[in-house]
Each structure stands twice: as C-alpha cells, then as structure tokens.
Scaffold this motif. Structure first.
Motif, PDB file in Angstrom:
ATOM      1  N   PHE A 169       0.864  -1.179   0.000  1.00  0.00           N
ATOM      2  CA  PHE A 169       0.000   0.000   0.000  1.00  0.00           C
ATOM      3  C   PHE A 169       0.897   1.223   0.000  1.00  0.00           C
ATOM      4  O   PHE A 169       1.632   1.468   0.953  1.00  0.00           O
ATOM      5  CB  PHE A 169      -0.899  -0.026   1.228  1.00  0.00           C
ATOM      6  N   LEU A 170       0.866   1.989  -1.086  1.00  0.00           N
ATOM      7  CA  LEU A 170       1.622   3.233  -1.175  1.00  0.00           C
ATOM      8  C   LEU A 170       0.733   4.348  -0.625  1.00  0.00           C
ATOM      9  O   LEU A 170      -0.065   4.938  -1.344  1.00  0.00           O
ATOM     10  CB  LEU A 170       2.065   3.499  -2.610  1.00  0.00           C
ATOM     11  N   ASN A 171       0.857   4.591   0.652  1.00  0.00           N
ATOM     12  CA  ASN A 171       0.009   5.524   1.391  1.00  0.00           C
ATOM     13  C   ASN A 171       0.749   6.850   1.595  1.00  0.00           C
ATOM     14  O   ASN A 171       0.996   7.276   2.715  1.00  0.00           O
ATOM     15  CB  ASN A 171      -0.401   4.896   2.720  1.00  0.00           C
ATOM     16  N   LEU A 172       1.102   7.460   0.487  1.00  0.00           N
ATOM     17  CA  LEU A 172       1.864   8.716   0.529  1.00  0.00           C
ATOM     18  C   LEU A 172       0.960   9.906   0.815  1.00  0.00           C
ATOM     19  O   LEU A 172      -0.234   9.869   0.493  1.00  0.00           O
ATOM     20  CB  LEU A 172       2.563   8.954  -0.811  1.00  0.00           C
ATOM     21  N   LYS A 186      -8.969   6.587  -0.217  1.00  0.00           N
ATOM     22  CA  LYS A 186      -8.064   6.126   0.833  1.00  0.00           C
ATOM     23  C   LYS A 186      -8.767   5.131   1.751  1.00  0.00           C
ATOM     24  O   LYS A 186      -8.193   4.111   2.120  1.00  0.00           O
ATOM     25  CB  LYS A 186      -7.533   7.315   1.635  1.00  0.00           C
ATOM     26  N   VAL A 187     -10.022   5.397   2.075  1.00  0.00           N
ATOM     27  CA  VAL A 187     -10.749   4.494   2.966  1.00  0.00           C
ATOM     28  C   VAL A 187     -10.904   3.107   2.332  1.00  0.00           C
ATOM     29  O   VAL A 187     -10.772   2.089   3.027  1.00  0.00           O
ATOM     30  CB  VAL A 187     -12.106   5.098   3.412  1.00  0.00           C
ATOM     31  N   ALA A 188     -11.138   3.033   1.027  1.00  0.00           N
ATOM     32  CA  ALA A 188     -11.242   1.737   0.348  1.00  0.00           C
ATOM     33  C   ALA A 188      -9.898   1.016   0.367  1.00  0.00           C
ATOM     34  O   ALA A 188      -9.839  -0.206   0.575  1.00  0.00           O
ATOM     35  CB  ALA A 188     -11.731   1.926  -1.081  1.00  0.00           C
ATOM     36  N   HIS A 189      -8.805   1.754   0.164  1.00  0.00           N
ATOM     37  CA  HIS A 189      -7.468   1.155   0.181  1.00  0.00           C
ATOM     38  C   HIS A 189      -7.093   0.701   1.584  1.00  0.00           C
ATOM     39  O   HIS A 189      -6.485  -0.362   1.754  1.00  0.00           O
ATOM     40  CB  HIS A 189      -6.441   2.140  -0.368  1.00  0.00           C
ATOM     41  N   GLU A 190      -7.443   1.484   2.584  1.00  0.00           N
ATOM     42  CA  GLU A 190      -7.163   1.086   3.979  1.00  0.00           C
ATOM     43  C   GLU A 190      -7.888  -0.211   4.323  1.00  0.00           C
ATOM     44  O   GLU A 190      -7.332  -1.070   5.016  1.00  0.00           O
ATOM     45  CB  GLU A 190      -7.563   2.204   4.935  1.00  0.00           C
ATOM     46  N   LYS A 191      -9.100  -0.375   3.834  1.00  0.00           N
ATOM     47  CA  LYS A 191      -9.858  -1.606   4.092  1.00  0.00           C
ATOM     48  C   LYS A 191      -9.191  -2.796   3.412  1.00  0.00           C
ATOM     49  O   LYS A 191      -9.054  -3.867   4.029  1.00  0.00           O
ATOM     50  CB  LYS A 191     -11.300  -1.464   3.642  1.00  0.00           C
ATOM     51  N   GLY A 242      -2.102 -11.888   4.374  1.00  0.00           N
ATOM     52  CA  GLY A 242      -0.743 -12.304   4.053  1.00  0.00           C
ATOM     53  C   GLY A 242       0.273 -11.224   4.362  1.00  0.00           C
ATOM     54  O   GLY A 242       0.028 -10.300   5.146  1.00  0.00           O
ATOM     55  N   LYS A 243       1.431 -11.335   3.709  1.00  0.00           N
ATOM     56  CA  LYS A 243       2.494 -10.356   3.887  1.00  0.00           C
ATOM     57  C   LYS A 243       2.034  -9.018   3.326  1.00  0.00           C
ATOM     58  O   LYS A 243       1.566  -8.939   2.191  1.00  0.00           O
ATOM     59  CB  LYS A 243       3.757 -10.813   3.154  1.00  0.00           C
ATOM     60  N   LYS A 244       2.182  -7.979   4.126  1.00  0.00           N
ATOM     61  CA  LYS A 244       1.759  -6.659   3.659  1.00  0.00           C
ATOM     62  C   LYS A 244       2.702  -5.593   4.187  1.00  0.00           C
ATOM     63  O   LYS A 244       3.218  -5.686   5.293  1.00  0.00           O
ATOM     64  CB  LYS A 244       0.316  -6.361   4.041  1.00  0.00           C
ATOM     65  N   THR A 245       2.880  -4.582   3.327  1.00  0.00           N
ATOM     66  CA  THR A 245       3.766  -3.468   3.641  1.00  0.00           C
ATOM     67  C   THR A 245       3.072  -2.175   3.259  1.00  0.00           C
ATOM     68  O   THR A 245       2.432  -2.108   2.210  1.00  0.00           O
ATOM     69  CB  THR A 245       5.077  -3.572   2.831  1.00  0.00           C
ATOM     70  N   MET A 246       3.219  -1.165   4.112  1.00  0.00           N
ATOM     71  CA  MET A 246       2.711   0.160   3.800  1.00  0.00           C
ATOM     72  C   MET A 246       3.896   1.108   3.708  1.00  0.00           C
ATOM     73  O   MET A 246       4.737   1.150   4.606  1.00  0.00           O
ATOM     74  CB  MET A 246       1.745   0.655   4.880  1.00  0.00           C
ATOM     75  N   HIS A 247       3.958   1.851   2.602  1.00  0.00           N
ATOM     76  CA  HIS A 247       4.984   2.871   2.424  1.00  0.00           C
ATOM     77  C   HIS A 247       4.337   4.241   2.493  1.00  0.00           C
ATOM     78  O   HIS A 247       3.289   4.461   1.871  1.00  0.00           O
ATOM     79  CB  HIS A 247       5.682   2.730   1.065  1.00  0.00           C
TER      80      HIS A 247
END
Length: 162
Positions: free
Chosen positions: A87-90, A138-143, A150-155
């Motif tokens: 998730f590219l949460n810039l 953003k709310v849809a992506h956060e959900k 599984g493996k997840k990363t937020m940048h």
C-alpha cells in the motif's frame, strides 16, 4: 515474491514500483488502468465483469505477477491470489509532485502533450483522495490493506523503496 498487488492514490508511485519489481524478479505486470476503461472519449468504466475477465485471463496464464492500480473493486478480484500487498500511502502533496514529474505513459496517452493536458484534472483528482468514499479512495485502500491476511507493507514515502 511472486504474486504482488500494489495500490494507492494516483501519483503514489504504483506503476514505477511495479515496473521495478517486474524487472528485478521477472514478473508479468498488469496495470489495471489498461483493463478498467472503455476505449472512448470521454472515458467510461467498463463493467466490472468485463474487467474481471481480462484480469482472470492475465492471472490464469502467468504464475509470477505484479498487479497495480487504484481500483479497490478490481483489486478485490485479485487480492485473494496475492502472496503480498504493498500500500503506497503517501501524503497527497507527494502524489501531486510525482504526477507533475511523471514521464510520458504511452499506454495511456497518445503523446506527452496529451498527458500534460490532463494534469490539472489529475491533480484535482489526487487532492480528493482522502475525502472520497468510492473505490478509488483512501478508505477503500485502507480496508483492502487491513483485511489482507498475508504479507503486507505500507509505504508513506517513495524513499522507502528506492
């Protein structure tokens, strides 16, 4: 690292990261922009069932892939098969800066000039990311991120993966 889903706001660096991972790990790359829209002007979304068929065709013929986009509705068709999500949460201002510096995307625009003519609309779109409640929000992506098991990363910065 063989089945990766990348999502975030427009201008967050999804395509850039996907291309880097595809090259580094020999992954097939699907940009959901290429299966989400009818080839008409003004743009109009394809029915999800049609986009889903294209996505399934892509996934069924490849064992190693990276899929990227901002469409939570389409990402939900892929995410169950993913081994990893990013998730590219810039911040919105970083996405706007990326959009302003974006190289020409020939698979989306006939010329750099046509792409640049769309920049004002794109910046307006990016700015509304945190206020929207739709599939691009953003709310849809956060959900999507919260629900993935599984493996997840937020940048929160492009510097984290460059």
């Amino acid at each position: 690292m063989s089945k990766i889903v990348i999502f975030g706001n427009s201008g967050s660096g999804k395509s850039t990261l996907a291309k880097e991972l595809a090259l580094k790990h020999n992954l097939a790359h699907l940009d959901l922009d290429t299966v989400a829209w009818k080839p008409i002007s003004p743009p109009e979304r394809l029915p999800i069932s049609e986009s889903g068929k294209s996505i399934n065709d892509f996934l069924s013929t490849r064992s190693h892939w990276v899929v990227e986009g901002c469409y939570a509705d389409l990402l939900s068709l892929v995410i169950e098969q993913a081994a990893e999500v990013i998730f590219l949460n810039l911040p919105v201002n970083a996405c706007i800066e990326n959009a302003k510096n974006r190289p020409w995307e020939p698979h989306k625009y006939e010329s750099k000039e046509a792409q640049d003519a769309n920049l004002e609309m794109l910046i307006d779109w990016i700015t509304k990311y945190t206020a929207r409640q739709d599939t691009f929000s953003k709310v849809a992506h956060e959900k999507l991120f919260a629900d993935f098991q599984g493996k997840k990363t937020m940048h929160v910065s492009n510097n984290q993966f460059r």
